[in-house]
Design an enzyme around this catalytic site. Structure first.
Site, PDB file in Angstrom:
ATOM      1  N   GLU A 192       0.819  -1.210   0.000  1.00 58.51           N
ATOM      2  CA  GLU A 192       0.000   0.000   0.000  1.00 58.51           C
ATOM      3  C   GLU A 192       0.858   1.267   0.000  1.00 58.51           C
ATOM      4  O   GLU A 192       0.583   2.236   0.710  1.00 58.51           O
ATOM      5  CB  GLU A 192      -0.959  -0.003   1.199  1.00 58.51           C
ATOM      6  CG  GLU A 192      -1.988  -1.117   1.116  1.00 58.51           C
ATOM      7  CD  GLU A 192      -3.112  -0.968   2.124  1.00 58.51           C
ATOM      8  OE1 GLU A 192      -4.265  -1.254   1.755  1.00 58.51           O
ATOM      9  OE2 GLU A 192      -2.841  -0.553   3.257  1.00 58.51           O
ATOM     10  N   GLU A 268      -7.013  -7.310  -0.844  1.00 60.25           N
ATOM     11  CA  GLU A 268      -7.465  -7.326   0.546  1.00 60.25           C
ATOM     12  C   GLU A 268      -8.948  -6.986   0.526  1.00 60.25           C
ATOM     13  O   GLU A 268      -9.332  -5.907   0.078  1.00 60.25           O
ATOM     14  CB  GLU A 268      -6.743  -6.289   1.418  1.00 60.25           C
ATOM     15  CG  GLU A 268      -5.355  -6.670   1.870  1.00 60.25           C
ATOM     16  CD  GLU A 268      -4.805  -5.683   2.903  1.00 60.25           C
ATOM     17  OE1 GLU A 268      -5.624  -4.985   3.548  1.00 60.25           O
ATOM     18  OE2 GLU A 268      -3.574  -5.606   3.043  1.00 60.25           O
TER      19      GLU A 268
END
Length: 651
Positions: A192, A268
């Site tokens: 991320e 995710e």
């Protein structure tokens, strides 16, 4: 008469044997190498279309004895792949010193997944996040003052140790990539990063490091939330998208717009959320999640359920959040409202998810494995105690206060001691960058606390004459996300009294890395005094239990030498998970380190169900909780997702 074979027969056998070896070698050479790759708008495994249906669990958060049981439970839910982070701080506790033993035995975990016929998404980092201490970075990085700007950048202060680590990891697990016959089908680069920055040169450098480290036999990929995809992507490297409840359509369309024509992958998907000390327990409703699952799988997309099983941030490994601008540590439990709960039991969410998954895979449901036994432990008393003041190590002398990192300490507590030469009347003691929770004493008598959550760094002191000042500071967990984490040095960096700098300190490093031996009786004091307390209980049979710590104040707890984690009476966690393999028939020893309550004989008990939704301070008494997430909060929209009401039961 000779017993040897006739020459002609021996020659014929030799020719046949050589021919057999030749045919076998050709057959082996003709077998296609195993592979996982992108083929247009879908993934292919060994050349055949493959939809990744993964569930995330972290081997560091599960006792090794339960690894297989957790995998089998996940497999029974219908997944074909396990995702796991690799937390750097667990494997390189000191620069150049590596640990892949015991619960850190990553190779054993990966081989076990393969034995269970599961594939692996290896989330290699070097940054993880995961509500883990410092996002998985080792605390020793912060010994270098350059890390205030260097962390997660191409600055040699960071990139040199990061590269050394990734190459060491490659030596450990490179042979377990799919191209080498192992279970790792994909290896994640960074994590991320688009939420942190947009330095594409850094991400390209990180890609090159992974290639040089030998991660060439599995698919390399990156992940980012939908709003940050462009910041973290690397040309030529597959990119996935992360999102939570109610955001399936938006998330996949954002990925499709950013990477048209590639496979869609919810790298995710968040079925729950994590808990913070003093904030209500978080859950997420099932119904919109089932809609999301149908949308994702119905569009042929792949998915990784984060978390399918959260487990526990044992010891002092829970991280911290600052999403509202106010720091708050994560609780010890990482239950996450996941389909498989903290103790490995299937929840209603497990069965609902399984029904949707099997609708698309058309697989026959596997039997749901039996769960480990759960036992109650009758109430027992901690009968022995020892004051921290009597257990201090040799001090470090310093003119100015030093942080934990400056005294080569990663976790635990640090004590700052100084003699004040004269009487004081309402003098204002100010601590520079106090992180994270401090208790202040004069001549051993409690004055008050300072809590980073409330931005408290000043306290009034009054004395009748010369006195000893003690400031005991707890590391409640380093931030695990955002650029604020670059400044997560623990302790204090300076102190002033009515504006005048205080110098001439004795500093005591208290990492709590070993279980202290405790004997004696509880100190007779009506005010908080930091101390250790110990006791034991006996068992006729072992099993998992949930230690009721609601009668304690704030501190740490060990059972039979195992560090269970932190407790704090501000909730929402009221019990600590105790794995059965850590208990034994007969005597079991318990030790606590207590900061706030001075009960001379604290009582504990083991319950058969966890308490994760204990009362927390009211909103009126905690104005920080009223604030909305900051605009640059790492997870953006997912923090704004509606949570269940405090203390609401799971669906």
């Amino acid at each position: 008469m000779s017993k040897s074979l006739p020459t002609s027969l021996f020659v014929r056998l030799r020719v046949l044997l050589c021919a057999w070896f030749l045919v076998s070698a050709v057959a082996v050479a003709q077998q296609p190498a195993r592979s996982f790759a992108v083929d247009g708008d879908h993934f292919v495994l060994d050349g055949k279309p493959f939809q990744v249906i993964a569930g995330e669990m972290h081997y560091e958060r599960i006792p090794r004895e339960y690894w297989r049981a957790r995998m089998e439970m996940a497999k029974a839910m219908g997944v074909n792949t396990i995702a796991t982070y690799v937390f750097w701080n667990m494997h390189e506790p000191r620069p150049g010193v590596y640990d892949f033993s015991g619960n850190n035995d990553l190779v054993a975990f990966l081989k076990l997944t393969q034995a269970e016929h599961l594939y692996v998404l290896l989330r290699a980092g070097p940054y993880s996040c995961a509500e883990w201490e410092f996002g998985g970075f080792p605390a020793w990085l912060l010994e270098d003052p350059k890390m205030s700007t260097a962390l997660r950048s191409n600055d040699p202060a960071f990139i040199v140790p990061a590269e050394r680590w990734i190459k060491r990891l490659g030596q450990e697990v490179g042979s377990l990539q799919i191209g080498n016959g192992g279970p790792i089908i994909a290896t994640q680069i960074e994590n991320e990063y688009g939420n942190f920055s947009n330095d594409h040169a850094y991400m390209a450098h990180m890609r090159d490091i992974f290639v040089e480290a030998g991660f060439t036999e599995s698919l390399l990929y990156t992940v980012d939330p939908s709003k940050a995809l462009a910041n973290g992507e690397i040309p030529g490297i597959y990119s996935g998208v992360n999102f939570g409840t109610g955001n399936a359509e938006h998330g996949l369309k954002a990925l499709e717009a950013s990477r048209p024509g590639q496979p869609l992958f919810a790298t995710e998907y968040w079925p729950g959320w994590f808990d913070l000390w003093g904030h209500p327990h978080q859950t997420r409703p099932i119904a919109p999640q089932l809609q999301d699952l149908n949308y994702i799988l119905g569009h042929g997309a792949s998915i990784n359920i984060y978390m399918i099983h959260g487990g526990t941030s044992f010891g002092m490994m829970a991280g911290a959040s600052q999403s509202t601008g106010a720091y708050r540590g994560n609780v010890t439990s990482y239950d996450y409202d996941a389909p498989i709960d903290e103790a490995g039991h299937p929840t209603p969410k497990f069965y609902a998810y399984r029904d949707v998954i099997l609708k698309y895979t058309h697989e026959k449901p596997l039997p749901v494995p039996a769960t480990p036994p759960v036992i109650a432990v009758p109430q027992f008393t901690l009968t022995q105690s020892a004051s921290l003041w009597d257990r201090l190590p040799k001090p470090i002398e310093s003119e100015k206060p030093l942080t934990m990192e400056q005294v080569d300490q990663a976790y635990g507590y640090i004590l700052y001691r100084k003699q004040l030469p004269a009487a004081l009347h309402n003098a204002q003691l100010h601590l520079d960058t106090m992180q994270d929770f401090a208790l202040v004493y004069l001549d051993g008598k409690f004055v008050g606390t300072l809590d980073r959550h409330y931005h408290q760094e000043t306290i009034a002191l009054s004395t009748d004459g010369p006195s000893r000042l003690d400031i005991l500071v707890e590391n409640t967990g380093r931030l695990n996300s955002t650029k604020w984490m670059r400044n997560e040095r623990k302790g204090i960096r300076g102190a002033e009294l009515d504006g005048a700098p205080l110098t001439g300190w004795q500093i005591y490093s208290l990492p709590m890395s070993e279980v202290p031996a405790v004997s004696g009786h509880a100190p007779a004091s009506a005010t908080p005094a930091p101390h250790f307390a110990a006791g034991n209980f006996r068992l006729a049979r072992v099993g998992d239990t949930f230690l009721d710590v609601r009668g304690l104040g704030k501190g740490l707890i060990w059972i039979n030498g195992h560090a269970l984690g932190r407790f704090w009476d501000i909730g929402p966690q009221g019990t600590l998970y105790v794995p059965g393999p850590w208990l034994k028939k007969g005597r079991n020893d318990v030790v606590i380190f207590e900061l706030l309550k001075n009960d001379p004989a604290p009582k504990l008990a083991g319950l058969t169900t966890p308490i994760l939704d204990a009362p927390t301070p009211s909103y009126e008494n905690d104005p920080e909780r009223k604030k909305k997430p900051a605009a640059d909060a790492e997870f953006g929209p997912k923090l704004a997702a509606p949570a269940s009401a405090p203390n609401a039961p799971k669906e």
